[in-house]
Design an enzyme around this catalytic site. Structure first.
Site, short mmCIF file in Angstrom:
data_model
loop_
_atom_site.label_atom_id
_atom_site.label_comp_id
_atom_site.label_asym_id
_atom_site.label_seq_id
_atom_site.Cartn_x
_atom_site.Cartn_y
_atom_site.Cartn_z
N LYS A 11 0.81 -1.17 0.16
CA LYS A 11 0.00 -0.06 -0.13
C LYS A 11 0.90 1.39 -0.09
O LYS A 11 2.13 1.11 0.21
CB LYS A 11 -0.84 0.26 1.27
CG LYS A 11 -2.08 -1.29 1.24
CD LYS A 11 -2.76 -1.04 2.66
CE LYS A 11 -3.86 -2.43 2.31
NZ LYS A 11 -4.56 -2.33 3.86
N ASN A 123 -1.79 -0.13 7.56
CA ASN A 123 -1.26 -1.44 7.77
C ASN A 123 -0.32 -1.85 6.37
O ASN A 123 -0.15 -3.36 6.51
CB ASN A 123 -2.55 -2.59 8.14
CG ASN A 123 -3.68 -2.72 7.25
OD1 ASN A 123 -3.36 -2.19 6.09
ND2 ASN A 123 -4.58 -3.24 7.49
N HIS A 126 -2.00 -5.53 1.65
CA HIS A 126 -3.09 -6.26 1.44
C HIS A 126 -2.77 -7.51 1.01
O HIS A 126 -1.73 -7.72 0.50
CB HIS A 126 -3.86 -5.44 0.25
CG HIS A 126 -5.11 -6.24 -0.20
ND1 HIS A 126 -6.10 -6.34 0.50
CD2 HIS A 126 -5.40 -7.37 -1.19
CE1 HIS A 126 -6.95 -7.27 -0.03
NE2 HIS A 126 -6.41 -7.87 -0.96
P1 IDP Z 1 -7.83 -7.06 5.73
O1 IDP Z 1 -7.12 -6.17 4.82
O2 IDP Z 1 -7.11 -7.79 6.79
O3 IDP Z 1 -8.43 -8.41 4.88
P2 IDP Z 1 -10.49 -6.09 5.66
O4 IDP Z 1 -11.59 -6.37 6.55
O5 IDP Z 1 -10.54 -6.91 4.28
O6 IDP Z 1 -9.20 -6.41 6.33
O7 IDP Z 1 -10.47 -4.50 5.50
C1 IDP Z 1 -9.55 -3.91 4.21
C2 IDP Z 1 -8.98 -2.87 4.62
O8 IDP Z 1 -9.64 -1.64 5.47
C3 IDP Z 1 -7.78 -3.13 5.67
O9 IDP Z 1 -6.82 -3.45 5.49
C4 IDP Z 1 -7.63 -1.76 6.47
O10 IDP Z 1 -6.89 -0.76 5.86
C5 IDP Z 1 -9.11 -1.04 6.40
N1 IDP Z 1 -9.96 -1.25 7.75
C6 IDP Z 1 -10.59 -2.50 7.98
N2 IDP Z 1 -11.24 -2.30 9.17
C7 IDP Z 1 -10.88 -1.05 9.49
C8 IDP Z 1 -11.31 -0.45 10.76
O11 IDP Z 1 -12.14 -0.84 11.78
N3 IDP Z 1 -11.16 1.04 10.96
C9 IDP Z 1 -10.10 1.54 9.85
N4 IDP Z 1 -9.75 0.84 8.92
C10 IDP Z 1 -10.01 -0.37 8.61
MG MG Z 2 -10.00 -8.23 3.13
#
Ligand code: IDP
Ligand code: MG
Length: 168
Positions: A11, A123, A126
């Site tokens: 990212k 984070n 992805h």
């Molecule tokens: P993942 O990336 O671990 O698969 P997902 O639930 O698919 O997690 O969420 C995609 C992205 O959205 C996450 O990597 C993060 O950057 C962001 N995200 C997910 N949940 C939250 C939250 O509760 N607050 C802020 N950002 C979030």
């Molecule tokens: Mg995801």
């Protein structure tokens, strides 16, 4: 043995923090094969499609800005496809939990991620969540001829009079 493919995105925060090498080194522990790789811009449409499962979340708008590089002045991501035995499980294990503060300290997200004061989970990486998502995402980010193995069914089409750039 079940071979799987997974989309990996480094990212914009990962690129800005100059973490590409570190992240790829960590991922090389999996001994998986890289079958596609590119640096690419992320259009509004691609970002919204990629994160379609989160469109009702309060952080969706920030998330789109984040993945498009608007928060880091880096309007690109590095996109890769890793392929091999249990690729998704292996990569998700190394990558760590979504919330970088809950991610295991030695995981990629645990090592390099942060939550901003405005609540964005930065984070750095992805990884696809399961095979179905991996297929959806890989088809979204790559064309068949950008991937060096045949992952999913494809077809040949004849394109007439389509403009494309070539070297001058
Ligand atoms: P993942 O990336 O671990 O698969 P997902 O639930 O698919 O997690 O969420 C995609 C992205 O959205 C996450 O990597 C993060 O950057 C962001 N995200 C997910 N949940 C939250 C939250 O509760 N607050 C802020 N950002 C979030
Ligand atoms: Mg995801």
């Amino acid at each position: 043995m079940t071979n799987q493919a997974t989309l990996i995105l480094i990212k914009p925060d990962g690129l800005k923090k100059s973490l590409t090498g570190n992240i790829l080194t960590r991922l090389s522990e999996t001994k998986l094969e890289i079958v596609a790789a590119k640096i690419t811009r992320v259009s509004q449409g691609l970002a919204e499609e990629h994160y379609q499962h989160l469109k009702d979340k309060p952080f969706f708008e920030d998330l789109i800005k984040y993945i498009r590089g608007e928060l880091h002045n880096r309007r690109k991501v590095m996109a890769l496809v890793y392929w091999g035995e249990d690729a998704i499980t292996k990569c998700r294990q190394l990558v760590g939990s979504t919330n970088p503060e809950e991610a295991e300290a030695t995981s990629i997200r645990g090592s390099y991620g942060r939550i901003t004061t405005s609540g964005v989970y930065e984070n750095v990486i992805h990884v696809s969540s399961d095979e179905k998502e991996a297929q959806r995402e890989i088809r979204l980010w790559f064309q068949p001829d950008e991937i060096i193995v045949n992952l999913y069914p494809s077809k040949e089409v004849l394109e007439k009079e389509k403009k494309r750039k070539t070297w001058a």
